[in-house]
Design a protein around this motif. Structure first.
Motif, PDB file in Angstrom:
ATOM      1  N   LEU A  99      16.132  -5.195  10.268  1.00 15.68           N
ATOM      2  CA  LEU A  99      15.104  -5.005   9.260  1.00 15.68           C
ATOM      3  C   LEU A  99      15.506  -3.820   8.384  1.00 15.68           C
ATOM      4  CD1 LEU A  99      12.065  -5.427  11.645  1.00 15.68           C
ATOM      5  CD2 LEU A  99      12.771  -7.063   9.899  1.00 15.68           C
ATOM      6  N   VAL A 100      15.363  -3.997   7.064  1.00 17.82           N
ATOM      7  CA  VAL A 100      15.781  -2.962   6.107  1.00 17.82           C
ATOM      8  C   VAL A 100      14.533  -2.408   5.422  1.00 17.82           C
ATOM      9  CG1 VAL A 100      17.238  -2.435   4.127  1.00 17.82           C
ATOM     10  CG2 VAL A 100      17.949  -4.210   5.748  1.00 17.82           C
ATOM     11  N   TYR A 101      14.290  -1.091   5.582  1.00 20.79           N
ATOM     12  CA  TYR A 101      13.110  -0.444   5.009  1.00 20.79           C
ATOM     13  C   TYR A 101      13.541   0.553   3.930  1.00 20.79           C
ATOM     14  CZ  TYR A 101      11.259  -1.880   9.581  1.00 20.79           C
ATOM     15  OH  TYR A 101      10.913  -2.584  10.705  1.00 20.79           O
ATOM     16  N   GLU A 102      12.539   0.959   3.140  1.00 21.84           N
ATOM     17  CA  GLU A 102      12.774   2.076   2.238  1.00 21.84           C
ATOM     18  C   GLU A 102      13.066   3.323   3.071  1.00 21.84           C
ATOM     19  OE1 GLU A 102       9.303   3.637   0.225  1.00 21.84           O
ATOM     20  OE2 GLU A 102       7.989   2.440   1.523  1.00 21.84           O
ATOM     21  N   PHE A 103      13.922   4.178   2.556  1.00 21.38           N
ATOM     22  CA  PHE A 103      14.298   5.387   3.292  1.00 21.38           C
ATOM     23  C   PHE A 103      13.356   6.526   2.926  1.00 21.38           C
ATOM     24  CE2 PHE A 103      16.736   9.406   3.394  1.00 21.38           C
ATOM     25  CZ  PHE A 103      16.948   9.472   4.762  1.00 21.38           C
ATOM     26  N   LEU A 104      12.817   7.189   3.954  1.00 23.55           N
ATOM     27  CA  LEU A 104      11.904   8.315   3.763  1.00 23.55           C
ATOM     28  C   LEU A 104      12.604   9.577   4.280  1.00 23.55           C
ATOM     29  CD1 LEU A 104       8.653   6.522   4.924  1.00 23.55           C
ATOM     30  CD2 LEU A 104       9.471   6.866   2.613  1.00 23.55           C
ATOM     31  N   HIS A 149       0.854  -1.193   0.000  1.00 23.11           N
ATOM     32  CA  HIS A 149       0.000   0.000   0.000  1.00 23.11           C
ATOM     33  C   HIS A 149       0.884   1.234   0.000  1.00 23.11           C
ATOM     34  CE1 HIS A 149      -3.034   2.944   1.357  1.00 23.11           C
ATOM     35  NE2 HIS A 149      -3.915   2.106   0.784  1.00 23.11           N
ATOM     36  N   VAL A 150       0.413   2.276  -0.675  1.00 21.52           N
ATOM     37  CA  VAL A 150       1.191   3.495  -0.816  1.00 21.52           C
ATOM     38  C   VAL A 150       1.394   4.197   0.523  1.00 21.52           C
ATOM     39  CG1 VAL A 150      -0.834   4.938  -1.265  1.00 21.52           C
ATOM     40  CG2 VAL A 150       1.413   5.614  -2.190  1.00 21.52           C
ATOM     41  N   ASN A 151       0.537   3.934   1.488  1.00 16.57           N
ATOM     42  CA  ASN A 151       0.639   4.613   2.776  1.00 16.57           C
ATOM     43  C   ASN A 151       1.195   3.712   3.883  1.00 16.57           C
ATOM     44  OD1 ASN A 151      -2.290   6.137   1.685  1.00 16.57           O
ATOM     45  ND2 ASN A 151      -0.446   7.322   2.133  1.00 16.57           N
ATOM     46  N   VAL A 152       1.870   2.652   3.497  1.00  9.45           N
ATOM     47  CA  VAL A 152       2.542   1.755   4.459  1.00  9.45           C
ATOM     48  C   VAL A 152       3.986   1.598   4.015  1.00  9.45           C
ATOM     49  CG1 VAL A 152       2.591  -0.530   5.505  1.00  9.45           C
ATOM     50  CG2 VAL A 152       0.397   0.535   4.977  1.00  9.45           C
ATOM     51  N   VAL A 153       4.909   1.728   4.942  1.00  9.72           N
ATOM     52  CA  VAL A 153       6.322   1.638   4.616  1.00  9.72           C
ATOM     53  C   VAL A 153       6.639   0.259   4.029  1.00  9.72           C
ATOM     54  CG1 VAL A 153       7.074   0.787   6.868  1.00  9.72           C
ATOM     55  CG2 VAL A 153       8.626   2.170   5.488  1.00  9.72           C
ATOM     56  N   ARG A 154       7.600   0.210   3.107  1.00 13.12           N
ATOM     57  CA  ARG A 154       7.924  -1.040   2.412  1.00 13.12           C
ATOM     58  C   ARG A 154       9.162  -1.679   3.031  1.00 13.12           C
ATOM     59  NH1 ARG A 154      11.007  -2.221  -2.296  1.00 13.12           N
ATOM     60  NH2 ARG A 154      11.467  -0.001  -2.516  1.00 13.12           N
ATOM     61  N   LEU A 155       9.065  -2.997   3.279  1.00 14.21           N
ATOM     62  CA  LEU A 155      10.201  -3.754   3.795  1.00 14.21           C
ATOM     63  C   LEU A 155      11.074  -4.191   2.621  1.00 14.21           C
ATOM     64  CD1 LEU A 155      11.552  -5.120   6.297  1.00 14.21           C
ATOM     65  CD2 LEU A 155      10.214  -7.158   5.751  1.00 14.21           C
ATOM     66  N   VAL A 156      12.324  -3.773   2.625  1.00  9.11           N
ATOM     67  CA  VAL A 156      13.244  -4.089   1.524  1.00  9.11           C
ATOM     68  C   VAL A 156      13.958  -5.410   1.766  1.00  9.11           C
ATOM     69  CG1 VAL A 156      15.295  -3.307   0.274  1.00  9.11           C
ATOM     70  CG2 VAL A 156      13.563  -1.653   1.010  1.00  9.11           C
TER      71      VAL A 156
END
Length: 611
Positions: free
Chosen positions: A370-375, A352-359
């Protein structure tokens, strides 16, 4: 390991206390008593214990032990006295009667009639006595033996030359002779206070000279005449014995430490196995799996720290020059795998566009990340809690869009996935903003999953952040824990956007401040203009709209709150169509929701669904 350290210190103290006289009493009956702090004689040549080989001691110097580990010397005629002390230099042994009545023990004893007996009385003042039993009324001018006397009779010691001739011949008729005490020290009879100690000396073997030189004494090898020799005290034996004793003390500590290590390793392996099984089950999601070495390379050895929370620390990293990421290193002390599994399991089914993405992720032994997209624009908290309004670059249209995006993200968690996801930690800090200030919900460490037809979940402990936790999470008197708990947290978030400040509670330390949501409600109820916060008339309408929706969301009882779908509709609708909610602070009882509000009240009891 603090317990291990305390045990080690205790064992060392015990060892030191035990080894103070270890060289002096290696073979004593009181070894165990000495360990408990009791006093006893040191036993070495010429003495030996009856349980030891004959060559350990000199003939006639045999000691034995009682069941209570008391040292005993047996004199002729089966007279047994306890050993109080042995002076190896003066060659004197002190004996005592545990019943404090030496005259009774010495009756009929004649040390000089036993030439093979090595001990003699230490003093030279000897006398012969006869013990006589008299009535209490008899007048006897002699030495009363109190330890042998009773209420109906008195026992006296009478001097005499032989068995028939007494110094005091005129004894009363009520007196009867009992026993003879032949050639015993007069002090034993004359001084009642010295009944307790009898001192005997020995002249052969003459080991006192060796002892005076700081050496030990022993029989010469291959000597048929019982000759003795001096030799240096064996430090090697002391070291061996000390090592054995210290080893016996340290063995329980080593076993305990190994058990703790085994238990920790076993628990950690169980956690790792649980994680590995989980990752195998979710292999279709195919998140990139990194080693811990990869994580250090991605974060440039954890150089740039973005933030820190209860479950871990977040660092900035990059997969390439174009792709930046945020890496959360989970705390080892607080993390048993649940946080890790919650994040991966939840984000693995969310797109979903409004939930952070797990990379990607890292599960390398006990190290987990845990590696996430950087905001790049950090969290929403940065823009609504600043005391400097000049730093807030978000206009009210953008704040409205952010609120709507958050609502859509939560609605997706509740209704858009294969399973219903309850976040349980909705707050500005967990809403991240991308380069266009689009909101993304993050931090799913406290999330719970349930099927869509489940209306409630059971919880053993409260979870979330104080100030954002719904009342029913603390007390089931308000209702069951459900998706409406996230609605409450979202309502507090909206009110914080409106006020540009933290949710302030009324406390003893801060009684001058009013509970912030109630303050906003009072402003709206009194028809005051929201321009108390904003100068522009159009922006004031947006603020009022967010405030009304926020107040609907924080109703005390879950059944009185809208669903997230209804909250989205309210945010997308016109402000003029919203009706002021009931006062959530006036009563803790359920309230009727106005018919014109697009919210359906659930009149049936929510079913509790076990975790």
């Amino acid at each position: 390991m603090d317990i291990c350290l305390e045990m080690l210190i205790s064992y060392l103290f015990l060892f030191l206390a035990f080894t103070v006289d270890l060289r002096e009493a290696q073979n004593g009956c009181d070894d165990q008593l000495r360990y408990r702090g009791a006093h006893g004689p040191a036993i070495r040549f010429p003495f030996r214990l009856s349980s030891q080989p004959e060559h350990y001691g000199y003939p006639g110097f045999i000691l034995s032990c009682t069941d209570a580990n008391q040292t005993v010397l047996e004199l002729p005629d089966s007279v047994k006295l306890f050993v109080k002390e042995i002076d190896y230099i003066s060659q004197v042994i002190q004996l005592y009667d545990p019943h404090n009545c030496l005259p009774l023990q010495l009756r009929g004893l004649d040390l000089y009639s036993s030439p093979e007996w090595p001990f003699q009385f230490e003093v030279n003042d000897f006398e012969n006595y006869a013990l006589v039993n008299c009535s209490p009324r008899a007048i006897v001018h002699s030495h009363l033996i109190s330890c042998l006397s009773g209420p109906t009779y008195h026992v006296y010691a009478i001097d005499y030359y032989d068995d028939e001739i007494f110094y005091i011949a005129d004894l009363p008729l009520s007196c009867t002779k009992m026993h003879n005490l032949l050639a015993i020290p007069s002090l034993i009879i004359l001084d009642d206070r010295d009944y307790k100690v009898l001192q005997l000396k020995w002249s052969i073997p003459k080991c006192g000279d060796c002892e005076a030189k700081g050496k030990n004494c022993r029989l010469k090898n291959n000597s048929s005449k019982l000759q003795i020799e001096c030799f240096p005290k064996d430090k090697g034996a002391f070291v061996i014995i000390a090592g054995v004793i210290l080893g016996s003390f340290l063995l329980p500590l080593v076993i305990f430490a190994l058990y703790r290590l085994y238990t920790y390793d076993k628990v950690e392996k169980e956690h790792q196995a649980k994680i590995e099984k989980f990752l195998e089950d979710y292999r279709n999601f195919k998140p990139t799996r990194y080693s811990y070495v990869d994580i250090k390379r991605i974060t440039n050895q954890f150089t740039e720290k973005l933030g820190e929370g209860a479950y871990g620390t977040v660092f900035k990293g990059k997969l390439s020059n174009e792709i930046h990421v945020a890496v959360k290193i989970l705390n080892i002390s607080n993390e048993n795998g649940e946080e890790f599994i919650n994040e991966v399991e939840t984000l693995g089914m969310i797109h979903h566009v409004n939930v952070v993405r797990l990379v990607g992720l890292c599960a390398d032994g006990f190290r987990r990340a845990l590696v996430y997209e950087f905001l790049p624009n950090d969290s929403l908290e940065k823009f609504i809690s600043s005391t400097d309004t000049k730093e807030c670059i978000l206009n009210w249209d953008k704040l409205h869009d952010i609120a709507l995006g958050i609502a859509k993200g939560i609605e997706y968690l509740h209704q858009g996935c294969g399973q219903r996801i309850l976040h349980f930690d909705i707050k500005p800090h967990n809403v991240l903003l991308d380069q266009n200030f689009n909101p993304k919900i993050s931090d799913f460490g406290l999330a719970k999953l349930c099927s869509k037809d489940q209306s409630a979940v059971s919880m053993t402990t409260a979870r979330g952040t104080m100030g954002y936790i719904a009342p029913e999470v603390f007390s089931r008197n308000f209702g069951n824990v459900s998706s409406k708990s996230d609605v409450y947290s979202f309502g507090i978030l909206l009110l914080e956007i409106v006020g540009g400040r933290k949710n302030v509670d009324v406390t003893v330390e801060n009684t001058s401040q009013v509970y912030f949501p109630e303050w906003i409600y009072n402003i709206l109820e009194q028809k005051e203009d929201m321009r108390i916060f904003i100068d522009d008339d159009g922006d004031a309408k947006i603020a009022k709209k967010l405030a009304i929706i926020g107040l609907w969301c924080i109703q005390w009882h879950p059944v009185d709150r809208p669903s997230m779908k209804d909250a989205v509709q309210m945010l997308e609708g016109e402000e003029d169509k919203l009706i002021m909610p009931p006062n959530p602070f006036a009563s803790v009882g359920p309230v009727q929701i106005h018919a014109n509000i697009p919210i359906k009240r659930l009149n049936h009891e929510l079913e509790v669904i076990l975790e």
